[in-house]
Design a protein around this motif. Structure first.
Motif, PDB file in Angstrom:
ATOM      1  N   TYR A   1     -11.178-109.415 -18.914  1.00 32.50           N
ATOM      2  CA  TYR A   1     -10.437-108.362 -17.487  1.00 32.50           C
ATOM      3  C   TYR A   1     -11.127-107.844 -18.860  1.00 32.50           C
ATOM      4  N   LYS A   2     -10.282-107.703 -19.881  1.00 30.46           N
ATOM      5  CA  LYS A   2     -10.820-106.496 -20.597  1.00 30.46           C
ATOM      6  C   LYS A   2     -11.875-106.190 -21.366  1.00 30.46           C
ATOM      7  N   GLN A   3     -13.397-106.953 -21.167  1.00 24.80           N
ATOM      8  CA  GLN A   3     -14.619-106.945 -21.019  1.00 24.80           C
ATOM      9  C   GLN A   3     -14.825-106.151 -19.977  1.00 24.80           C
ATOM     10  N   ILE A   4     -14.309-105.759 -18.826  1.00 22.31           N
ATOM     11  CA  ILE A   4     -14.881-105.116 -17.684  1.00 22.31           C
ATOM     12  C   ILE A   4     -14.293-104.250 -17.846  1.00 22.31           C
ATOM     13  N   ILE A   5     -12.652-103.983 -18.403  1.00 21.03           N
ATOM     14  CA  ILE A   5     -12.072-102.791 -18.263  1.00 21.03           C
ATOM     15  C   ILE A   5     -13.516-101.495 -19.052  1.00 21.03           C
TER      16      ILE A   5
END
Length: 81
Positions: A1-5
């Motif tokens: 999720y951090k990468q998508i953000i």
């Protein structure tokens, strides 16, 4: 999720886009990042699955909080399956 953000923050565009994220924490081997998500003893597969669901719920909640901070995301539909 951090990468998508990070991708959303860094790739600002007005054009439509589709992003797909496949997570596997609720699939075998049911890994969690640390013991803070270990609410059930990990001695049984069922308990490891339960713990992974607790982690997944937390991670999705944090993801949604971060999405809400990105102004461009106000015109975005997020679907969880």
């Amino acid at each position: 999720y951090k990468q998508i953000i990070e991708d959303f923050k860094n790739k600002k565009t007005n054009s439509p886009k589709l992003t797909i994220c496949l997570t596997l924490s609720t699939h075998h081997p049911f890994q969690i990042p640390d013991k803070s998500f270990e609410f059930f003893p990990p001695d049984k597969e069922e308990n490891r699955f339960r713990n992974s669901m607790i982690y997944a719920d937390y991670a999705i909640g944090e993801f949604v909080k971060e999405l809400d901070k990105i102004p461009e995301m106000q015109n975005t539909i997020t679907i969880f399956v």
